[in-house]
Enzyme design. Structure first.
Site, PDB file in Angstrom:
ATOM      1  N   LYS A  81      49.801  33.098  34.222  1.00 18.91           N
ATOM      2  CA  LYS A  81      48.997  31.916  34.532  1.00 18.91           C
ATOM      3  C   LYS A  81      47.627  32.039  33.869  1.00 18.91           C
ATOM      4  CE  LYS A  81      46.190  30.811  37.959  1.00 18.91           C
ATOM      5  NZ  LYS A  81      45.198  29.937  37.319  1.00 18.91           N
TER       6      LYS A  81
ATOM      7  N   GLU B  46      27.004  40.914  39.094  1.00 16.78           N
ATOM      8  CA  GLU B  46      27.473  40.369  37.819  1.00 16.78           C
ATOM      9  C   GLU B  46      27.093  38.886  37.744  1.00 16.78           C
ATOM     10  OE1 GLU B  46      31.728  39.773  37.255  1.00 16.78           O
ATOM     11  OE2 GLU B  46      31.559  40.725  35.295  1.00 16.78           O
TER      12      GLU B  46
ATOM     13  N   CYS C 188      33.132  40.499  30.676  1.00 19.98           N
ATOM     14  CA  CYS C 188      33.156  41.488  31.764  1.00 19.98           C
ATOM     15  C   CYS C 188      32.404  42.755  31.392  1.00 19.98           C
ATOM     16  CB  CYS C 188      34.604  41.822  32.099  1.00 19.98           C
ATOM     17  SG  CYS C 188      35.584  42.177  30.639  1.00 19.98           S
TER      18      CYS C 188
ATOM     19  N   GLY D  80      40.135  39.353  36.210  1.00 20.02           N
ATOM     20  CA  GLY D  80      39.286  38.336  36.814  1.00 20.02           C
ATOM     21  C   GLY D  80      38.203  38.992  37.633  1.00 20.02           C
ATOM     22  N   SER D  81      37.702  38.276  38.615  1.00 22.10           N
ATOM     23  CA  SER D  81      36.569  38.791  39.389  1.00 22.10           C
ATOM     24  C   SER D  81      37.029  39.873  40.370  1.00 22.10           C
ATOM     25  CB  SER D  81      35.919  37.646  40.159  1.00 22.10           C
ATOM     26  OG  SER D  81      36.862  37.055  41.015  1.00 22.10           O
ATOM     27  N   THR D  82      36.107  40.746  40.695  1.00 21.57           N
ATOM     28  CA  THR D  82      36.397  41.804  41.664  1.00 21.57           C
ATOM     29  C   THR D  82      36.777  41.187  43.011  1.00 21.57           C
ATOM     30  OG1 THR D  82      34.942  43.325  40.520  1.00 21.57           O
ATOM     31  CG2 THR D  82      35.352  43.799  42.845  1.00 21.57           C
TER      32      THR D  82
ATOM     33  N   GLY E 145      40.298  39.974  42.810  1.00 24.95           N
ATOM     34  CA  GLY E 145      41.121  41.175  42.672  1.00 24.95           C
ATOM     35  C   GLY E 145      41.387  41.816  44.028  1.00 24.95           C
TER      36      GLY E 145
ATOM     37  N   GLU F 242      41.842  44.444  36.074  1.00 27.19           N
ATOM     38  CA  GLU F 242      40.688  44.479  35.164  1.00 27.19           C
ATOM     39  C   GLU F 242      39.659  43.547  35.766  1.00 27.19           C
ATOM     40  OE1 GLU F 242      40.509  46.422  32.635  1.00 27.19           O
ATOM     41  OE2 GLU F 242      42.568  46.882  32.063  1.00 27.19           O
TER      42      GLU F 242
HETATM   43  P1  NAD Z   1      38.431  34.579  38.900  1.00 28.89           P
HETATM   44  O1  NAD Z   1      38.694  35.844  39.622  1.00 28.89           O
HETATM   45  O2  NAD Z   1      37.770  33.496  39.620  1.00 28.89           O
HETATM   46  O3  NAD Z   1      39.785  33.973  38.318  1.00 28.89           O
HETATM   47  C1  NAD Z   1      40.643  34.735  37.510  1.00 28.89           C
HETATM   48  C2  NAD Z   1      42.028  34.147  37.601  1.00 28.89           C
HETATM   49  O4  NAD Z   1      42.494  34.281  38.921  1.00 28.89           O
HETATM   50  C3  NAD Z   1      42.107  32.665  37.275  1.00 28.89           C
HETATM   51  O5  NAD Z   1      43.312  32.423  36.577  1.00 28.89           O
HETATM   52  C4  NAD Z   1      42.165  32.027  38.658  1.00 28.89           C
HETATM   53  O6  NAD Z   1      42.798  30.763  38.648  1.00 28.89           O
HETATM   54  C5  NAD Z   1      42.978  33.031  39.419  1.00 28.89           C
HETATM   55  N1  NAD Z   1      42.788  33.053  40.865  1.00 28.89           N
HETATM   56  C6  NAD Z   1      41.783  32.546  41.599  1.00 28.89           C
HETATM   57  N2  NAD Z   1      41.986  32.788  42.902  1.00 28.89           N
HETATM   58  C7  NAD Z   1      43.151  33.485  42.992  1.00 28.89           C
HETATM   59  C8  NAD Z   1      43.883  34.054  44.059  1.00 28.89           C
HETATM   60  N3  NAD Z   1      43.466  33.968  45.320  1.00 28.89           N
HETATM   61  N4  NAD Z   1      45.023  34.721  43.779  1.00 28.89           N
HETATM   62  C9  NAD Z   1      45.451  34.853  42.505  1.00 28.89           C
HETATM   63  N5  NAD Z   1      44.800  34.326  41.460  1.00 28.89           N
HETATM   64  C10 NAD Z   1      43.657  33.664  41.689  1.00 28.89           C
HETATM   65  O7  NAD Z   1      37.631  35.040  37.599  1.00 28.89           O
HETATM   66  P2  NAD Z   1      37.094  34.103  36.439  1.00 28.89           P
HETATM   67  O8  NAD Z   1      35.909  33.394  37.007  1.00 28.89           O
HETATM   68  O9  NAD Z   1      38.186  33.335  35.807  1.00 28.89           O
HETATM   69  O10 NAD Z   1      36.645  35.191  35.365  1.00 28.89           O
HETATM   70  C11 NAD Z   1      35.474  35.865  35.465  1.00 28.89           C
HETATM   71  C12 NAD Z   1      35.665  37.244  36.049  1.00 28.89           C
HETATM   72  O11 NAD Z   1      36.664  37.960  35.334  1.00 28.89           O
HETATM   73  C13 NAD Z   1      34.427  38.090  35.936  1.00 28.89           C
HETATM   74  O12 NAD Z   1      34.182  38.765  37.140  1.00 28.89           O
HETATM   75  C14 NAD Z   1      34.754  39.073  34.839  1.00 28.89           C
HETATM   76  O13 NAD Z   1      34.032  40.256  34.897  1.00 28.89           O
HETATM   77  C15 NAD Z   1      36.199  39.263  35.013  1.00 28.89           C
HETATM   78  N6  NAD Z   1      36.832  39.730  33.774  1.00 28.89           N
HETATM   79  C16 NAD Z   1      37.209  41.044  33.686  1.00 28.89           C
HETATM   80  C17 NAD Z   1      37.762  41.527  32.509  1.00 28.89           C
HETATM   81  C18 NAD Z   1      38.179  42.970  32.394  1.00 28.89           C
HETATM   82  O14 NAD Z   1      38.903  43.291  31.466  1.00 28.89           O
HETATM   83  N7  NAD Z   1      37.747  43.843  33.279  1.00 28.89           N
HETATM   84  C19 NAD Z   1      37.951  40.674  31.433  1.00 28.89           C
HETATM   85  C20 NAD Z   1      37.569  39.351  31.540  1.00 28.89           C
HETATM   86  C21 NAD Z   1      37.005  38.896  32.737  1.00 28.89           C
END
Ligand code: NAD
Length: 504
Positions: A209, A414, A317, A261-263, A266, A283
């Protein structure tokens, strides 16, 4: 005697503001020569889900809009995947795994990955424009980084597909089955490649997704999967919301889940699968220290600082969002940095001269702005170059904070935007202590002339990646991942493959 040729007029002559500056441009410093990318992104008004090798309408019949953050116009509408669609995607993936992909010799799987990489290269400009329109990042970045790097990941992992016996000498790698993957919006296409390529190389099938804000290149990549003749069900693309992601991560068919995605999200996912035996990689976020010593080549360091925090508008990130600078060179660095930021161009992401494009969404812009207010309230000093905000679009100028202490929220949390918090240090040990004083541990940068100091720092910094005299350098051969609240597992390199296989 050779004579010097008359100086050529470049696209960016220094300080000659003859023509009125365009709406999105900083100040009036440069003569403006707009140079928009004109390749056709070949967008459709509506995109369906990609399940079992076909584009299919969502069971709910619902769609959501994807918006261009540079002008707030709708780009296309996308299917809102729900529980029935997620079930169908996992069933298709499981079937493909059992009947075709899981049995296919690695050499054959590799051919598909090479084919996907080549098709992506053929359509590189189209993908670059589509990504820039959907995400807001400058075309220079999508053209020179995101798209070629995504192709490189497919090439690299295609090369591994028939060499898996060499990943862990003495052991054999077996695929896990179906993996569920959820990715963020900051590198939409590149994250697809980071996730899909190693999973396929190791013999798994995928349900993925993309982020709700940036789904376009995922469905376009599905077109490439079709063109490459990838067997139906090997990769399934489900667009949708956060709750679609939740359904995907918790699905019983997923032998492994991979989340970027975000911590915060996660942790929600980890709790939701805590009582299952799913393999997991996370990640997550970061708050990297970029450390400049007094013996560093300062001009080079300034370029590294700019690249470290303003690449992709700081929505990275591993961004170098905390600058730790030796106090004896702090004034010089800040002065040089301000001069550099005055000439960065914030503007139309499709313009080839743009340095900073649009922030991905209004919500993200508001969140960054809230951090600027917090920083000022906490007593740090904010500086931005002259900037006129356009009437439409989500733009933020590069911003630096001086007088930052470790307790400030702008030094701890962050921000995920073009905002740099600057702190100083006196000794090597103080630099290490300050750099490690964070809940995160994704990356760090060190700028110094001394090799011994680079070795000491890279040993003692608690970060998955430590860059020396450079920043934000990526390569498919190099594993990437975090410590502490930045997550676990590695992507890229030999180590990344191990996370998509079991050792037998
Ligand atoms: P986010 O956590 O809001 O969303 C990431 C993904 O998760 C999206 O596809 C979103 O639709 C989905 N999502 C949202 N709620 C969910 C849930 N309850 N269950 C499952 N999936 C869900 O993050 P974002 O705002 O899209 O991205 C920014 C964050 O990603 C930042 O914190 C950044 O540091 C992190 N990031 C980390 C890396 C890495 O490699 N460590 C790389 C890129 C981004």
């Amino acid at each position: 005697m050779p004579t010097l040729a008359p100086e050529k007029k470049t696209a960016r002559p220094a300080n000659r503001g003859h023509r009125p500056a365009p709406e999105l441009c900083f100040g009036d410093l440069w003569e403006y020569d707009p140079s928009p990318e004109t390749a056709d992104p070949k967008l459709k008004p509506r995109y369906e889900l990609f399940i079992g090798g076909k584009f299919v309408a969502p069971a709910s019949g619902k769609y959501f809009d994807s918006i261009n953050p540079a002008n707030e116009q709708k780009i296309a509408e996308l299917a809102l995947g729900g529980a029935a669609d997620v079930d169908a995607a996992y069933a298709a993936a499981q079937h493909a795994f059992e009947t075709v992909w899981g049995k296919m010799p690695g050499k054959e799987r590799g051919k598909y990955l090479f084919r996907i990489a080549r098709l992506l290269q053929d359509r590189a400009r189209e993908f670059a424009v589509a990504e820039t329109m959907d995400n807001g990042k400058p075309i220079r970045e999508t053209r020179d980084f995101d798209v070629p790097m995504a192709a490189a990941h497919f090439f690299y992992h295609g090369g591994w597909a028939d060499k898996l016996d060499y990943v862990a000498p003495g052991r054999r790698l077996a695929p896990l089955g179906v993996v569920g993957q959820v990715i963020p919006w900051n590198f939409p296409l590149l994250m697809l490649a980071w996730k899909i390529a190693p999973a396929l190389a190791a013999g798994n099938c995928v349900v993925i997704k993309p982020a709700t804000n940036t789904p376009i290149t995922a469905v376009k990549l599905a077109e490439i999967f079709q063109d490459a003749g990838l067997p139906p069900g090997v990769v399934n693309v489900i667009t949708g919301s956060g709750s679609t992601g939740g359904l995907m991560m918790a699905h019983p068919t997923a032998a492994k889940i991979a989340f970027t995605g975000s911590t915060e999200v996660g942790k929600v996912i980890m709790r939701s699968v805590a009582d299952t035996d799913k393999k997991m990689t996370m990640e997550l976020g970061g708050k990297a220290a970029n450390i400049v010593f007094d013996d560093a080549p300062l001009d080079q360091a300034v370029e590294g600082i700019v690249n470290g925090i303003f690449f992709n508008q700081g929505q990275v990130c591993c961004a170098g969002s905390r600058l730790l600078v030796h106090e004896s060179v702090a004034r010089t660095i800040v002065a040089k940095l301000k001069n550099r930021l005055r000439v960065l161009r914030v503007g139309d992401p499709l313009d080839k001269n743009t340095d900073l494009g649009a922030i991905v969404s209004r919500a993200q812009l508001d969140s960054i702005q809230a951090y600027l207010d917090i920083g000022v309230k906490e007593g740090a000093e904010m500086w931005q170059p002259p900037f006129r905000r356009p009437a439409k679009g989500f733009f933020m100028p590069p911003t630096i904070f001086t007088g930052v202490t470790q307790s400030h929220r702008i030094a701890r949390e962050e921000i995920f935007g073009p905002v740099l918090s600057i702190l100083t240090f006196r000794t090597v040990d103080e630099a290490i202590e300050k750099a490690n004083n964070t809940a995160y541990g994704l990356s760090a940068g060190v700028w110094t002339d001394k090799g011994s100091r680079i070795l000491k720092m890279s040993t003692e910094l608690k970060a998955g990646v430590v860059w020396a005299n450079t920043f934000n350098k990526f390569d498919p051969t190099s594993p990437f991942g975090g410590y502490k609240e930045s997550g676990f597992g590695r992507e890229g390199g030999r180590q990344g493959l191990l996370d998509y296989a079991k050792l037998v």
